[in-house]
Scaffold this active site. Structure first.
Site, mmCIF file in Angstrom:
data_model
loop_
_atom_site.group_PDB
_atom_site.id
_atom_site.type_symbol
_atom_site.label_atom_id
_atom_site.label_comp_id
_atom_site.label_asym_id
_atom_site.label_seq_id
_atom_site.Cartn_x
_atom_site.Cartn_y
_atom_site.Cartn_z
ATOM 1 N N LYS A 226 -7.125 1.200 -2.850
ATOM 2 C CA LYS A 226 -6.729 0.687 -1.539
ATOM 3 C C LYS A 226 -6.847 1.758 -0.467
ATOM 4 O O LYS A 226 -7.257 1.481 0.667
ATOM 5 C CB LYS A 226 -5.298 0.145 -1.588
ATOM 6 C CG LYS A 226 -4.769 -0.368 -0.238
ATOM 7 C CD LYS A 226 -5.617 -1.510 0.337
ATOM 8 C CE LYS A 226 -5.178 -1.905 1.740
ATOM 9 N NZ LYS A 226 -3.864 -2.559 1.794
ATOM 10 N N LYS B 228 0.593 4.556 8.594
ATOM 11 C CA LYS B 228 1.200 4.955 7.315
ATOM 12 C C LYS B 228 0.133 5.101 6.242
ATOM 13 O O LYS B 228 0.081 6.115 5.531
ATOM 14 C CB LYS B 228 2.250 3.926 6.902
ATOM 15 C CG LYS B 228 2.879 4.151 5.535
ATOM 16 C CD LYS B 228 2.261 3.297 4.428
ATOM 17 C CE LYS B 228 2.469 1.817 4.649
ATOM 18 N NZ LYS B 228 1.967 0.999 3.517
ATOM 19 N N THR C 175 0.869 -1.183 0.000
ATOM 20 C CA THR C 175 0.000 0.000 0.000
ATOM 21 C C THR C 175 0.904 1.230 0.000
ATOM 22 O O THR C 175 1.678 1.437 0.923
ATOM 23 C CB THR C 175 -0.918 0.013 1.227
ATOM 24 O OG1 THR C 175 -1.722 -1.166 1.217
ATOM 25 C CG2 THR C 175 -1.825 1.240 1.209
#
Length: 305
Positions: free
Chosen positions: A183, A251, A109
């Protein structure tokens, strides 16, 4: 498959696959490709984490460059965008070793802008770079039922179908960067869902309900969700082992917030979730799984499930 020809077909006894990143997710995902009969070379910064795959037939390589030199298709699933950049573009990176016609598939990701940059860099070497992040956690990785969100050239996506099928269900989202954007939207959805699940459990406890009975009661109704299915039992058992790390979720949500700023988009639920997960990091809980969100809400209310 000859070293000079482009990948035209994915065949288990001919296509050479490289795999970089054998952590919680990557090890299981690569294992499915091995089990399907593909020749696989692997690299991980901590070599011991790739030993299990090597015992099943994978070949250990000493760098991403070495993996690329031995492969027709290379998959990566590493930690952070900086890791992706190093693995792809570094001095011993994939694009220094991947032959013309080769394909690299980044399942980390990461940033949509980085995915687009890597696609252009790959094309300059007559290669293809695909962004294909996944959702489904460690259970989805182990069972081969991950949701795979793909950006890049559509014909390359279709070519890769036999490899994606080993790991789960792939959906083509559009040009380079589209998989990463999908995503991030997925993570935004999960973040608020996790808050709802945890707050519902805390409310039920405070109201004097049996929390297990509460979860059973709502699971078949409109409040049912994949998060409830995957994480409510772990929360009740105080099992905070990572299917997906808090550090990595922070993150992801940070990247999503950065994208929102770039698009002048206000998503207050996302911002709240990111702050709650940052609070877990502040308490030294970044290596726990995302279900550890319960700890942040318990601290706010001075209670414990």
């Amino acid at each position: 498959m000859a070293q000079s020809e482009a990948v035209k077909e994915i065949v288990s006894d001919q296509t050479r696959v490289g795999w970089i990143g054998t952590g919680v997710m990557g090890q299981a995902m690569c294992g499915h490709i091995l089990a399907a009969g593909f020749q696989v070379s692997v690299y991980n910064r901590t070599a011991s984490k790739a030993q299990d795959l090597c015992s099943k037939g994978a070949t250990m390589a000493d760098s991403p460059l070495s993996v690329a030199q031995q492969s027709d298709v290379v998959f990566t699933i590493v930690g952070y965008p900086s890791d992706v950049r190093e693995v792809m573009l570094g001095e011993k990176g994939i694009l220094k070793g991947l032959r013309p016609g080769g394909i690299v598939v980044d399942m980390t990701t990461s940033q949509p802008s980085l995915a687009r940059e890597l696609s252009l860099a790959a094309k300059e070497r007559s290669c293809e770079s695909i962004d294909a992040p996944v959702s489904g956690g460690d259970k989805g990785a182990k069972s081969g039922t991950l949701a795979i969100m793909v950006g890049g050239e559509k014909n390359t996506f279709e070519l890769l179908a036999p490899l994606f099928k080993c790991m789960g269900n792939a959906t083509y989202m559009g040009p380079a960067g589209s998989g990463q954007s999908c995503k991030l939207a997925n993570q935004v959805t999960i973040a608020s869902t996790m808050i709802g699940l945890v707050e519902g459990m805390i409310y039920a406890q405070k109201a004097g309900l049996n929390v297990d009975t509460f979860l059973q009661a709502i699971s078949g109704g409109a409040a049912g969700s994949k998060s409830l299915e995957l994480y409510s039992g772990r929360i009740r058992n105080r099992d905070f082992d990572p299917g997906f790390y808090v550090n990595h979720f922070v993150k992801d949500l940070g990247i999503a917030l950065e994208e929102c700023r770039n698009m002048d988009l206000a998503l207050p639920g996302l911002a709240l979730a990111q702050q709650l997960y940052v609070s877990l990091k502040a308490h030294g809980e970044g290596a726990l799984g995302t279900q550890a969100l319960i700890l942040a809400l318990e601290r706010l209310n001075n209670i414990k499930q």
